[in-house]
Design a protein around this motif. Sequence first.
Motif, PDB file in Angstrom:
ATOM      1  N   SER A 303      42.861  28.825  44.168  1.00  0.00           N
ATOM      2  CA  SER A 303      43.439  30.011  43.543  1.00  0.00           C
ATOM      3  C   SER A 303      44.254  29.618  42.317  1.00  0.00           C
ATOM      4  CB  SER A 303      44.344  30.745  44.540  1.00  0.00           C
ATOM      5  OG  SER A 303      45.148  31.706  43.867  1.00  0.00           O
ATOM      6  N   SER A 304      43.860  30.109  41.159  1.00  0.00           N
ATOM      7  CA  SER A 304      44.568  29.762  39.916  1.00  0.00           C
ATOM      8  C   SER A 304      45.984  30.334  39.915  1.00  0.00           C
ATOM      9  CB  SER A 304      43.790  30.255  38.702  1.00  0.00           C
ATOM     10  OG  SER A 304      43.624  31.667  38.743  1.00  0.00           O
ATOM     11  N   ILE A 305      46.165  31.531  40.494  1.00  0.00           N
ATOM     12  CA  ILE A 305      47.499  32.129  40.557  1.00  0.00           C
ATOM     13  C   ILE A 305      48.422  31.255  41.392  1.00  0.00           C
ATOM     14  CG2 ILE A 305      48.821  34.099  41.436  1.00  0.00           C
ATOM     15  CD1 ILE A 305      47.338  34.761  38.922  1.00  0.00           C
ATOM     16  N   TYR A 308      49.260  28.059  39.539  1.00  0.00           N
ATOM     17  CA  TYR A 308      50.247  28.364  38.503  1.00  0.00           C
ATOM     18  C   TYR A 308      51.649  28.455  39.093  1.00  0.00           C
ATOM     19  CZ  TYR A 308      52.830  31.516  35.343  1.00  0.00           C
ATOM     20  OH  TYR A 308      53.780  32.112  34.555  1.00  0.00           O
ATOM     21  N   ALA A 334      45.234  25.298  36.950  1.00  0.00           N
ATOM     22  CA  ALA A 334      45.151  26.741  36.721  1.00  0.00           C
ATOM     23  C   ALA A 334      44.615  27.037  35.324  1.00  0.00           C
ATOM     24  CB  ALA A 334      46.528  27.380  36.908  1.00  0.00           C
ATOM     25  N   ALA A 335      45.067  26.267  34.341  1.00  0.00           N
ATOM     26  CA  ALA A 335      44.609  26.466  32.964  1.00  0.00           C
ATOM     27  C   ALA A 335      43.114  26.184  32.835  1.00  0.00           C
ATOM     28  CB  ALA A 335      45.400  25.555  32.018  1.00  0.00           C
ATOM     29  N   GLN A 337      40.943  26.907  34.819  1.00  0.00           N
ATOM     30  CA  GLN A 337      40.215  28.102  35.275  1.00  0.00           C
ATOM     31  C   GLN A 337      40.410  29.280  34.327  1.00  0.00           C
ATOM     32  OE1 GLN A 337      40.021  28.994  39.557  1.00  0.00           O
ATOM     33  NE2 GLN A 337      41.558  27.387  39.857  1.00  0.00           N
ATOM     34  N   LEU A 339      43.414  30.570  33.252  1.00  0.00           N
ATOM     35  CA  LEU A 339      44.592  31.406  33.463  1.00  0.00           C
ATOM     36  C   LEU A 339      45.543  31.268  32.273  1.00  0.00           C
ATOM     37  CD1 LEU A 339      45.792  33.333  35.624  1.00  0.00           C
ATOM     38  CD2 LEU A 339      47.204  31.412  36.362  1.00  0.00           C
ATOM     39  N   ALA A 342      49.255  30.009  32.587  1.00  0.00           N
ATOM     40  CA  ALA A 342      49.336  28.571  32.845  1.00  0.00           C
ATOM     41  C   ALA A 342      49.207  27.794  31.532  1.00  0.00           C
ATOM     42  CB  ALA A 342      48.242  28.151  33.818  1.00  0.00           C
ATOM     43  N   LYS A 343      48.353  28.266  30.650  1.00  0.00           N
ATOM     44  CA  LYS A 343      48.216  27.616  29.342  1.00  0.00           C
ATOM     45  C   LYS A 343      49.507  27.727  28.549  1.00  0.00           C
ATOM     46  CE  LYS A 343      43.209  28.307  29.008  1.00  0.00           C
ATOM     47  NZ  LYS A 343      42.090  28.910  28.253  1.00  0.00           N
ATOM     48  N   ALA A 375      47.742  36.635  27.324  1.00  0.00           N
ATOM     49  CA  ALA A 375      49.123  36.461  27.781  1.00  0.00           C
ATOM     50  C   ALA A 375      50.072  37.050  26.739  1.00  0.00           C
ATOM     51  CB  ALA A 375      49.441  34.986  28.011  1.00  0.00           C
TER      52      ALA A 375
END
Length: 621
Positions: A303-305, A308, A334-335, A337, A339, A342-343, A375
């Motif tokens: 899970s990327s969330i 993060y 996470a990045a 994927q 997200l 996260a980046k 974002a």
Amino acid sequence: MRAYIQRIIVLVTGLLPIHCLAGFQEGEAAFNARNYAVAAREWQPLADAGDVRAQVRLGELYADGLGVMKDEARALALFRRPAERGDAAAQLALGRMYLEGRGVARNVAQGAAWYATAAAVDYAPAQVALGRLYQAGLGVTRDDAQALSWFQKAADQGDAEGADELGLAYSRGQGVTKDAVASANWFKKAADQNLGRAQLHYATVLFNGLGVARDEGAAAMWFGKAAQQGVADAEEALGRLYARGAGVKQDKAAAVDWFRRAADHGSARGQIALAEAYGQGDGVVHDDAMSAQWYRKAADQGSSIAQYNLGRFYLWGRGVAQNDTQAAQWLQRAADQGLAPAKLELSVLYAAGRGVQKDEQRSTSLLHEAAEGGAAEAQYYVGLRSAMGRTVAQNDRDAEQWFRKAAKQGYALAETALGNFYLDHRAGLQGDDEAVALFGDAARQGEPGGQYGLGWCLAYGRGTAQNDPQAVALYMKAADQGYAAAQTSLAWMYTQGRGVTRDESKAFELYGHAAAQGFVPAEESLAEMYELGRGTSRDLKQARYWYHAAAEAGIPQAMYNLGRLSSDDPVQAWVWLELAARSKISQAVAERDRLTPQLSEAQRQKAADTIKAWLAAHGGA
């Protein structure tokens, strides 16, 4: 009907002894009671006697190692015998073994062929399975229309899985024109047959009003039905309803209980929900360590969330030992994927060299990726860089576009920045009313810049009716948050008695707070208060100190005032008067010319050298 006739013929049930039928049923009862070893003992002799039902069921036990030693090759053999004799259930099972490469080399085409053989005799589970292969393009050419056709055949036989798949196809417009009403109807047909995942889907469309009238109460009921069957996503969804009191009476403890059930069933969403509850102390005792543990479980599932949030926990030392390297690693996952938040966090780490090697270029690249990914915070900072010309060429047009993207998401800082662009007519923007609307939305979110901007518009009647009391109220809100510009403007209102009782002591206090933050207009005003003894005792030393701070920031009037108060040092006085004179302060010209004859040649040279050094240090000519 042909499928069932065919099954009867193959099984020749009427020719089986009564004790064989009883043995099979006893095996089923044992299986349902999870007494798999007993089930295997009941089915083994029947399978040896050629009972295809027992062969398929026994094969399932060997395939999964239930009650017997796992033996996929034996399972394959058990499936193959009845499959080759035309049993559809065995054909489906054999096809699955080929697709998964269990007991045999993986061969998706062969697996799909066995599915097709079983589907052709109207075996609904095989029709659904074959439809899914067509959707995925696995072992067959991807064909959404073919998939829909097979789902329809299964659904027409009353198969719940087929009806549910049709509901999904209509909801996505996959192989058919998107139709929310048709989707809801098919979900309902499947849900009525007690299919857990269909109950979840039907509850979801009820809650969101997709193809049906929105009904939170009915949605809660169907989520509950699915949750009672152990459908993890339904358990998590029901927990959300209890947490918010949507369709059910609000009960935070019940919400946590459902989150825990979903989490224990392996739902990443349930694990995240439980982590959030522990992290916020919502329905359970606040426990950052438990929050971190549940985030980790979800993160380990990909899970990327969760990745993060776990990265941020390491960054802050919440529930885990603070570790920049671990933070960077989880944020990177996470990045990877895609997200965007996260980046953005990674961008900050690369800029500071925390947990990673410092790399401004990588930081800038990640910031832009985060902004492009939607974002809002990243979009704001990219806009800010363009507005200020930091790391990129100054470009108001680019800044305005990025601010607008973030503002559309309700990001308060971007709304304030865009509002200021409208007030200052930057990037060709005009419209004080637009500025007021943007400031107003930011102010309602508690953003001090928005509160100050709206207050300023009210104070000067820009884009709205002039209203000093309302302006003061907004200045106060922003000032209480330490916003220096608001503290300075509020101080001025106190000196003038505008919208508030005149109070120079209060003004002096506010100027002091703002000046302590390095806010230059406040430094100059505070110096004037000290010089004139307004709101405080007269103190020329303090006045010179604050005039000097403002003068160093390049404020011409402060330079002039500092020159006036530096009579004890004629060289310094002349320097500041000369700098002010160069900025067209007429009084400074007169004061400088009066002082010039009083300087010796050495003093004049020293003053010239001092000005040259000051200009060099401040980017002047």
